[in-house]
Write a protein that holds these residues in place. Structure first.
Motif, PDB file in Angstrom:
ATOM      1  N   SER A  83      19.537  -5.065 -10.577  1.00 21.55           N
ATOM      2  CA  SER A  83      18.218  -4.573 -10.227  1.00 21.55           C
ATOM      3  C   SER A  83      17.184  -5.577 -10.695  1.00 21.55           C
ATOM      4  O   SER A  83      17.483  -6.517 -11.430  1.00 21.55           O
ATOM      5  CB  SER A  83      17.974  -3.192 -10.847  1.00 21.55           C
ATOM      6  OG  SER A  83      17.994  -3.261 -12.248  1.00 21.55           O
ATOM      7  N   LEU A  84      15.979  -5.406 -10.257  1.00 22.81           N
ATOM      8  CA  LEU A  84      14.868  -6.247 -10.625  1.00 22.81           C
ATOM      9  C   LEU A  84      13.848  -5.444 -11.411  1.00 22.81           C
ATOM     10  O   LEU A  84      13.633  -4.266 -11.132  1.00 22.81           O
ATOM     11  CB  LEU A  84      14.187  -6.823  -9.375  1.00 22.81           C
ATOM     12  CG  LEU A  84      15.030  -7.717  -8.478  1.00 22.81           C
ATOM     13  CD1 LEU A  84      14.286  -7.977  -7.170  1.00 22.81           C
ATOM     14  CD2 LEU A  84      15.348  -9.036  -9.176  1.00 22.81           C
ATOM     15  N   LYS A 117       0.820  -1.218   0.000  1.00 22.30           N
ATOM     16  CA  LYS A 117       0.000   0.000   0.000  1.00 22.30           C
ATOM     17  C   LYS A 117       0.854   1.268   0.000  1.00 22.30           C
ATOM     18  O   LYS A 117       0.586   2.241   0.703  1.00 22.30           O
ATOM     19  CB  LYS A 117      -0.944  -0.001   1.205  1.00 22.30           C
ATOM     20  CG  LYS A 117      -1.820  -1.258   1.304  1.00 22.30           C
ATOM     21  CD  LYS A 117      -2.657  -1.476   0.047  1.00 22.30           C
ATOM     22  CE  LYS A 117      -3.574  -2.692   0.188  1.00 22.30           C
ATOM     23  NZ  LYS A 117      -2.851  -3.992   0.105  1.00 22.30           N
ATOM     24  N   THR A 118       1.912   1.242  -0.805  1.00 20.37           N
ATOM     25  CA  THR A 118       2.755   2.423  -0.991  1.00 20.37           C
ATOM     26  C   THR A 118       2.593   2.955  -2.408  1.00 20.37           C
ATOM     27  O   THR A 118       2.008   2.308  -3.276  1.00 20.37           O
ATOM     28  CB  THR A 118       4.244   2.094  -0.738  1.00 20.37           C
ATOM     29  OG1 THR A 118       4.673   1.081  -1.658  1.00 20.37           O
ATOM     30  CG2 THR A 118       4.457   1.591   0.693  1.00 20.37           C
ATOM     31  N   THR A 119       3.093   4.161  -2.643  1.00 17.84           N
ATOM     32  CA  THR A 119       3.086   4.753  -3.982  1.00 17.84           C
ATOM     33  C   THR A 119       4.487   5.219  -4.331  1.00 17.84           C
ATOM     34  O   THR A 119       5.322   5.460  -3.451  1.00 17.84           O
ATOM     35  CB  THR A 119       2.121   5.951  -4.084  1.00 17.84           C
ATOM     36  OG1 THR A 119       2.529   6.963  -3.135  1.00 17.84           O
ATOM     37  CG2 THR A 119       0.688   5.519  -3.806  1.00 17.84           C
ATOM     38  N   LEU A 176      14.514  -3.681  -2.502  1.00 22.88           N
ATOM     39  CA  LEU A 176      13.257  -3.778  -3.238  1.00 22.88           C
ATOM     40  C   LEU A 176      12.567  -2.430  -3.401  1.00 22.88           C
ATOM     41  O   LEU A 176      11.446  -2.358  -3.921  1.00 22.88           O
ATOM     42  CB  LEU A 176      12.294  -4.781  -2.606  1.00 22.88           C
ATOM     43  CG  LEU A 176      12.753  -6.230  -2.593  1.00 22.88           C
ATOM     44  CD1 LEU A 176      11.672  -7.113  -1.952  1.00 22.88           C
ATOM     45  CD2 LEU A 176      13.053  -6.725  -4.000  1.00 22.88           C
ATOM     46  N   ALA A 177      13.187  -1.344  -2.987  1.00 18.88           N
ATOM     47  CA  ALA A 177      12.577  -0.027  -3.149  1.00 18.88           C
ATOM     48  C   ALA A 177      12.464   0.337  -4.622  1.00 18.88           C
ATOM     49  O   ALA A 177      13.390   0.076  -5.399  1.00 18.88           O
ATOM     50  CB  ALA A 177      13.406   1.034  -2.430  1.00 18.88           C
ATOM     51  N   PRO A 178      11.355   0.915  -5.062  1.00 20.78           N
ATOM     52  CA  PRO A 178      11.221   1.338  -6.460  1.00 20.78           C
ATOM     53  C   PRO A 178      12.266   2.386  -6.831  1.00 20.78           C
ATOM     54  O   PRO A 178      12.573   3.283  -6.038  1.00 20.78           O
ATOM     55  CB  PRO A 178       9.807   1.940  -6.515  1.00 20.78           C
ATOM     56  CG  PRO A 178       9.088   1.319  -5.367  1.00 20.78           C
ATOM     57  CD  PRO A 178      10.120   1.145  -4.292  1.00 20.78           C
ATOM     58  N   PHE A 222       0.616   3.644  -7.810  1.00 23.57           N
ATOM     59  CA  PHE A 222       0.458   2.643  -6.761  1.00 23.57           C
ATOM     60  C   PHE A 222       1.468   1.528  -6.946  1.00 23.57           C
ATOM     61  O   PHE A 222       1.611   0.992  -8.050  1.00 23.57           O
ATOM     62  CB  PHE A 222      -0.958   2.075  -6.797  1.00 23.57           C
ATOM     63  CG  PHE A 222      -1.249   1.084  -5.712  1.00 23.57           C
ATOM     64  CD1 PHE A 222      -1.621   1.498  -4.445  1.00 23.57           C
ATOM     65  CD2 PHE A 222      -1.149  -0.289  -5.961  1.00 23.57           C
ATOM     66  CE1 PHE A 222      -1.898   0.577  -3.436  1.00 23.57           C
ATOM     67  CE2 PHE A 222      -1.417  -1.218  -4.965  1.00 23.57           C
ATOM     68  CZ  PHE A 222      -1.787  -0.780  -3.692  1.00 23.57           C
ATOM     69  N   VAL A 223       2.165   1.172  -5.883  1.00 25.75           N
ATOM     70  CA  VAL A 223       3.162   0.106  -5.925  1.00 25.75           C
ATOM     71  C   VAL A 223       2.488  -1.176  -5.455  1.00 25.75           C
ATOM     72  O   VAL A 223       2.203  -1.344  -4.270  1.00 25.75           O
ATOM     73  CB  VAL A 223       4.381   0.433  -5.046  1.00 25.75           C
ATOM     74  CG1 VAL A 223       5.391  -0.712  -5.093  1.00 25.75           C
ATOM     75  CG2 VAL A 223       5.029   1.737  -5.512  1.00 25.75           C
TER      76      VAL A 223
END
Length: 352
Positions: free
Chosen positions: A84-85, A51-53, A102-104, A58-59
């Motif tokens: 990176s992924l 539930k993050t953006t 895993l941070a965008p 929206f992630v």
């Protein structure tokens, strides 16, 4: 699916992926190597992205993961390369995720040739950085540039198209996508009309200088009530296959199988698969039912056989440790308040 849902390249990607690490402060504080079965253990999980953006997007809604080997970068403090992924959302977004936390780190929108949104489900990263992405709406497999431009589109057999154009059910087509024998393999999620319930088709393409051409097709029998949301090829020609289902009031079922298509019958010219027609289906061996994993202190927002479970839909191999594959799974939360975006770090032994 929105539920309540070149071999050398693949081998090189798997080898390069051994540098990826997903350890970091955002992960659940759990002991290592918890056994789910004789073949699978779970190291840890993370709900950090739930539930993050990111940049207004929206992630979540994650339907596929891939190691983004071309996109290595250097640590500022020493020059150690970090991969990176790539992650695709079924709401038409392609993310780049930091492999360590895993941070965008980036996001680009996806669309079809007319600019319409996609139900994006499968993802493969090519050696030149282009992305091959399957969409289950038609179904289709398209090649995209890193910035989201469509480069071309692969041919698809008519029978695999959604009815009435073909024999596939809506929301039941190309869910998984992986490199396979130098080309590609896409897994249907559910059976075609006219095929026996539970027998799904795996379509392959051969790679040539001019692109991808249709090749063999295989039948795979999923467990009763389950579909196939993801598939990942191993260098020896076998596959890791996820099977998944959902029962209201009970929760999710998620099982990990090792599948061997090397002696399976090419079903591309067989109209109906009955399971009793002499066709050799892909052989499969259960590696683990994820419900049998220790919960590691996880909590669920709705009934589940194990609170660790959610709508697991994405899978990629990130490397290997001590003779076991490091496998990363992710759940699709459907942007739903009672579901969770969760990442799972497994170690998988494939000598069975």
């Amino acid at each position: 699916m929105r539920m309540r849902s070149v071999l050398a390249t693949a081998t090189a990607a798997l080898a390069a992926a051994t540098c990826l690490s997903a350890a970091g402060p955002s992960y659940a504080n759990a002991p290592q190597h918890h056994a789910c079965s004789p073949y699978v253990s779970i190291d840890r999980f993370s709900d950090a992205l739930d539930k993050t953006t990111y940049q207004g997007t929206f992630v979540g809604n994650f339907s596929a993961l891939a190691v983004d080997v071309p996109h290595s970068r250097l640590r500022s403090n020493g020059g150690t390369p970090i991969g990176s992924l790539a992650a695709v959302s079924d709401r038409s977004a392609l993310f780049s995720l930091d492999a360590e936390t895993l941070a965008p780190r980036g996001v680009v929108p996806l669309a079809d040739e007319k600019g319409a949104a996609l139900d994006s489900e499968g993802l493969v990263v090519d050696h030149d950085g282009t992305r091959l992405i399957s969409s289950e709406g038609e179904p289709a497999v398209r090649r995209y540039s890193e910035d989201g431009r469509i480069l071309d589109r692969l041919p698809v057999p008519d029978a695999l198209r959604v009815a009435p154009a073909g024999r596939a059910v809506s929301n039941g087509t190309f869910e998984g996508l992986t490199w396979f024998r130098g080309g590609l393999l896409a897994s249907m999620e559910y059976a075609l009309s006219g095929d026996s319930a539970g027998i799904v088709r795996f379509q392959t393409w051969d790679r040539h200088k001019g692109g991808f051409e249709l090749s063999a097709q295989y039948g795979y029998r999923a467990d009763t009530g389950l579909g196939v949301p993801e598939v990942t090829a191993l260098p020896d020609g076998r596959l890791l296959v996820l099977e998944r289902g959902f029962t209201s009031g009970v929760g999710n079922t998620v099982r990990l199988y090792l599948a061997d298509p090397r002696r399976a019958t090419d079903t591309s010219a067989i109209e109906n698969l009955t399971g009793q027609d002499g066709v050799r289906l892909i052989k499969k061996t259960l590696l683990a039912d994820i419900a049998d994993c220790p919960d590691l202190g996880a909590t669920a927002k709705q009934p589940q056989p194990n609170p660790l479970l959610d709508n697991i839909e994405a899978m990629t191999v990130t490397g290997h440790t001590g003779g076991r594959l490091n496998v990363l799974l992710a759940s699709d939360d459907n942007q739903n308040s009672v579901q969770t975006t969760r990442f799972y770090h497994l170690r998988v032994r494939t000598t069975v």
